[in-house]
Design a protein around this motif. Structure first.
Motif, PDB file in Angstrom:
ATOM      1  N   LEU A 197       0.201 -19.926 -23.877  1.00 23.90           N
ATOM      2  CA  LEU A 197       1.250 -18.263 -24.145  1.00 23.90           C
ATOM      3  C   LEU A 197       2.745 -19.005 -23.156  1.00 23.90           C
ATOM      4  O   LEU A 197       4.016 -19.013 -23.647  1.00 23.90           O
ATOM      5  N   PHE A 198       2.457 -19.533 -22.072  1.00 16.29           N
ATOM      6  CA  PHE A 198       3.666 -20.382 -21.653  1.00 16.29           C
ATOM      7  C   PHE A 198       4.355 -20.977 -22.406  1.00 16.29           C
ATOM      8  O   PHE A 198       5.725 -21.031 -22.679  1.00 16.29           O
ATOM      9  N   VAL A 248      -2.673 -14.143 -17.040  1.00 16.31           N
ATOM     10  CA  VAL A 248      -3.717 -15.403 -16.988  1.00 16.31           C
ATOM     11  C   VAL A 248      -4.029 -16.328 -16.058  1.00 16.31           C
ATOM     12  O   VAL A 248      -5.015 -16.641 -15.175  1.00 16.31           O
ATOM     13  N   THR A 249      -2.706 -16.402 -14.992  1.00 17.65           N
ATOM     14  CA  THR A 249      -2.610 -17.182 -14.214  1.00 17.65           C
ATOM     15  C   THR A 249      -3.581 -17.044 -12.692  1.00 17.65           C
ATOM     16  O   THR A 249      -4.031 -17.621 -12.427  1.00 17.65           O
ATOM     17  N   MET A 250      -2.935 -15.894 -12.935  1.00 17.11           N
ATOM     18  CA  MET A 250      -3.474 -15.133 -11.877  1.00 17.11           C
ATOM     19  C   MET A 250      -5.402 -15.075 -11.606  1.00 17.11           C
ATOM     20  O   MET A 250      -5.657 -14.372 -10.542  1.00 17.11           O
ATOM     21  N   THR A 251      -5.766 -14.841 -12.639  1.00 22.21           N
ATOM     22  CA  THR A 251      -7.385 -15.422 -12.958  1.00 22.21           C
ATOM     23  C   THR A 251      -8.121 -16.399 -12.513  1.00 22.21           C
ATOM     24  O   THR A 251      -9.407 -16.707 -12.586  1.00 22.21           O
ATOM     25  N   LEU A 252      -7.041 -17.307 -12.350  1.00 17.37           N
ATOM     26  CA  LEU A 252      -8.001 -18.513 -11.727  1.00 17.37           C
ATOM     27  C   LEU A 252      -9.025 -18.521 -11.382  1.00 17.37           C
ATOM     28  O   LEU A 252      -8.684 -17.651  -9.825  1.00 17.37           O
ATOM     29  N   PRO A 253      -9.789 -19.489 -10.564  1.00 18.51           N
ATOM     30  CA  PRO A 253     -11.034 -19.537  -9.670  1.00 18.51           C
ATOM     31  C   PRO A 253     -10.107 -19.791  -8.312  1.00 18.51           C
ATOM     32  O   PRO A 253      -9.123 -20.837  -8.226  1.00 18.51           O
ATOM     33  N   THR A 261      -9.324 -21.201 -18.478  1.00 16.12           N
ATOM     34  CA  THR A 261      -8.038 -20.870 -18.090  1.00 16.12           C
ATOM     35  C   THR A 261      -6.769 -21.093 -17.740  1.00 16.12           C
ATOM     36  O   THR A 261      -5.911 -20.243 -18.742  1.00 16.12           O
ATOM     37  N   TYR A 262      -6.942 -21.718 -17.142  1.00 13.01           N
ATOM     38  CA  TYR A 262      -5.088 -22.317 -17.453  1.00 13.01           C
ATOM     39  C   TYR A 262      -4.444 -22.741 -18.802  1.00 13.01           C
ATOM     40  O   TYR A 262      -3.435 -22.248 -18.717  1.00 13.01           O
ATOM     41  N   SER A 263      -5.312 -23.238 -19.218  1.00 18.66           N
ATOM     42  CA  SER A 263      -5.210 -23.815 -21.115  1.00 18.66           C
ATOM     43  C   SER A 263      -4.356 -22.557 -21.448  1.00 18.66           C
ATOM     44  O   SER A 263      -3.614 -22.688 -22.273  1.00 18.66           O
ATOM     45  N   VAL A 266       4.026 -18.731 -10.260  1.00 21.66           N
ATOM     46  CA  VAL A 266       3.312 -17.560 -10.741  1.00 21.66           C
ATOM     47  C   VAL A 266       5.151 -16.764 -11.028  1.00 21.66           C
ATOM     48  O   VAL A 266       5.193 -16.129 -11.547  1.00 21.66           O
ATOM     49  N   VAL A 267       5.339 -16.777  -9.610  1.00 17.08           N
ATOM     50  CA  VAL A 267       6.777 -16.721  -9.652  1.00 17.08           C
ATOM     51  C   VAL A 267       7.668 -17.325 -10.178  1.00 17.08           C
ATOM     52  O   VAL A 267       8.529 -15.708 -10.607  1.00 17.08           O
TER      53      VAL A 267
END
Length: 512
Positions: free
Chosen positions: A292-293, A454-459, A285-287, A352-353
């Motif tokens: 995208l970043f 996408v980052t906000m979907t991390l476990p 997920t982080y990858s 995220v911020v």
């Protein structure tokens, strides 16, 4: 070629060699508590063994670690600071070769993608040979690429030299140096990373007008020759890295000498590249988020100078925009690292911020048509970009654990190379299609905002407190690594397991 070009090149090489001898002088002797000073020249093998005798050493959170931070400072300046400032050459290449903006954009994209694509190789090489020789080889290749690029007669030559050769050198430098800083620090890791990455902002401030001057004084060929000499200084940066223990693969090979050769070969491959992470949900997920970043992060550094000149500002005004961005970048990195170590917010939330603000500032760049307005937006952009960068790397151990951090960094940059390869050419194509850079910056900001989502979907992202670091039992259930438990049982009982999969027990890592 003007003889002054060769003169300045070898002046840079000479001071690089002198700096290597002076700064690595402490490596020739080692002082520790209750021990005498042992000269390496007298007992080289014994001293090397003493330095690596402890397979597991706690992170000192200081000491020689600050020298490693200085190494990261210079390396990051001469890698990403240089990449950011290559926009000065963008206009020169378009005019000299008569090619489109999209074609010229591939130079930076290939170099950036190569740096990320080959990062697993640098991580695996560091797991086998240690970080020091890998980084030193990278410094040599990065300088060689620019020297060869100064003789280019077509864009293809620049693709092969600045893109492939220098990009490979950057790959061998960046990941091992970042991993070394993380291994030296635990409590102050974010601050150390922030300070180390301030070299990028400082280089962005200094390099853009410097490169503009070099291009005017010596043309782009002479300027690239000088950059090759500067890049050789990264050889000294690699020499300053002291390992905290033996390389991971070496230690595990010593503990598995009774295994058959096939298992040993498979063991080395798995340990070097950390392939089990490809089934780790949080890592994958982080990858995707980092990819995208990466697609939008470097677009301003490729096209911001060209955009500034396109809307009517002169060369030095355009270069000064990058310089102002670099100053704000420095402040953002230090402030982000300092605030992160206070523990008031989780690093994932802070990431995220800053990413959301960064994407928004990119979308505002086309709106700023007045020079003062462009400077203000650039300051905001630079601060947010600087604040985001150290967090993007510091979050990795929180997701996969410190034991697999080096391999995770390599695989992460391999995956994100897709974004680096396609981002700038897409931006160049949008410029060629529309005749302006408005859609280019909007696309860059959109990539960053999408990566934020996408980052906000991390476990465990929505948890107010960070989860505990992955323990061996947790990693076994997450990655289905039964062999990891068998390996630990082997080390404790001195029995030979029938199944071996070499995961996660990096001997010189620091466990929080």
């Amino acid at each position: 070629m003007d003889w002054r070009h060769v003169y300045y090149l070898w002046i840079a090489v000479f001071f690089s060699a002198i700096w290597t001898l002076i700064l690595t002088a402490p490596i020739h002797c080692r002082v520790s508590r209750g021990e005498k000073v042992i000269a390496i020249m007298e007992k080289p093998q014994k001293t090397q063994e003493e330095q690596q005798s402890s397979p597991q050493m706690a992170a000192p959170d200081g000491g020689w670690g600050w020298v490693v931070v200085g190494s990261l400072f210079v390396s990051s300046a001469l890698v990403f600071g240089l990449i950011r400032s290559l926009g000065v050459f963008f206009v020169e290449f378009v005019q000299y070769f008569g090619e489109s903006a999209q074609a010229v954009s591939w130079i930076t994209s290939i170099g950036l993608a190569m740096q990320q694509l080959m990062s697993p190789v640098s991580a695996a090489a560091s797991n086998v040979y240690g970080a020091r020789p890998v980084v030193m080889m990278g410094g040599f290749l990065s300088g060689l690429g620019f020297i060869l690029a100064s003789q280019a007669t077509s864009l293809l030559h620049l693709y092969l030299t600045m893109g492939l050769i220098s990009g490979l050198g950057w790959a061998l430098i960046f990941t091992p140096t970042v991993a070394s800083v993380m291994q030296y620090f635990t409590l102050r890791r974010s601050l150390a990373m922030g300070l180390g990455f301030t070299g990028v902002g400082l280089a962005s401030f200094a390099f853009s007008p410097l490169f503009q001057y070099l291009v005017e004084a010596y043309a782009w060929r002479g300027a690239l020759l000088v950059l090759g000499g500067l890049s050789f200084n990264m050889i000294a940066c690699g020499a300053l890295i002291r390992p905290l223990g033996k390389p991971k693969v070496v230690v595990k090979a010593e503990n598995s000498t009774k295994l058959n050769k096939c298992s040993s070969l498979f063991s080395r491959i798995c340990e070097g590249f950390e392939l089990a992470l490809l089934s780790h949900r949080g890592f994958l997920t982080y990858s995707v988020a980092i990819t995208l970043f990466n697609a939008g992060y470097f677009i301003p550094y490729v096209h911001l100078v060209a955009h500034s000149r396109h809307i009517g500002f002169n060369e030095y005004q355009a270069a000064f925009v990058i310089s102002v961005t670099g100053v704000a970048d420095i402040v953002g990195r230090v402030a982000s690292g300092w605030f992160s170590d206070l523990g008031r917010m989780r690093m994932q939330h802070m990431l995220v911020v800053w990413t959301g603000l960064l994407g928004l500032s990119l979308m505002l760049i086309p709106v700023a048509v007045v020079y003062s307005g462009l400077l203000v937006v650039s300051v905001v952009y630079g601060f947010c970009a600087g604040a985001m960068t150290p967090l993007a790397f510091a979050v990795v151990p929180e997701i996969v654990g410190m034991e697999r951090m080096l391999g995770a960094l390599g695989l992460l940059q391999l995956i994100e190379s897709i974004g680096g390869l396609l981002g700038a050419p897409l931006s160049g194509w949008l410029k060629d299609y529309t005749g302006m850079y408005t859609l280019s910056f909007i696309a860059a900001g959109s990539f960053l905002v999408l990566g934020m989502l996408v980052t906000m979907t991390l476990p465990y992202f929505w948890s107010c407190t960070a989860p505990p670091p992955p323990s061996p039992s947790m990693k076994k259930s997450q990655d289905e690594s039964i062999e990891d438990g068998l390996l630990k049982q082997t080390l404790s009982s001195n029995s030979v397991p029938e199944i071996l999969c070499p995961l996660d027990d990096i001997p010189y890592s620091d466990k929080e």
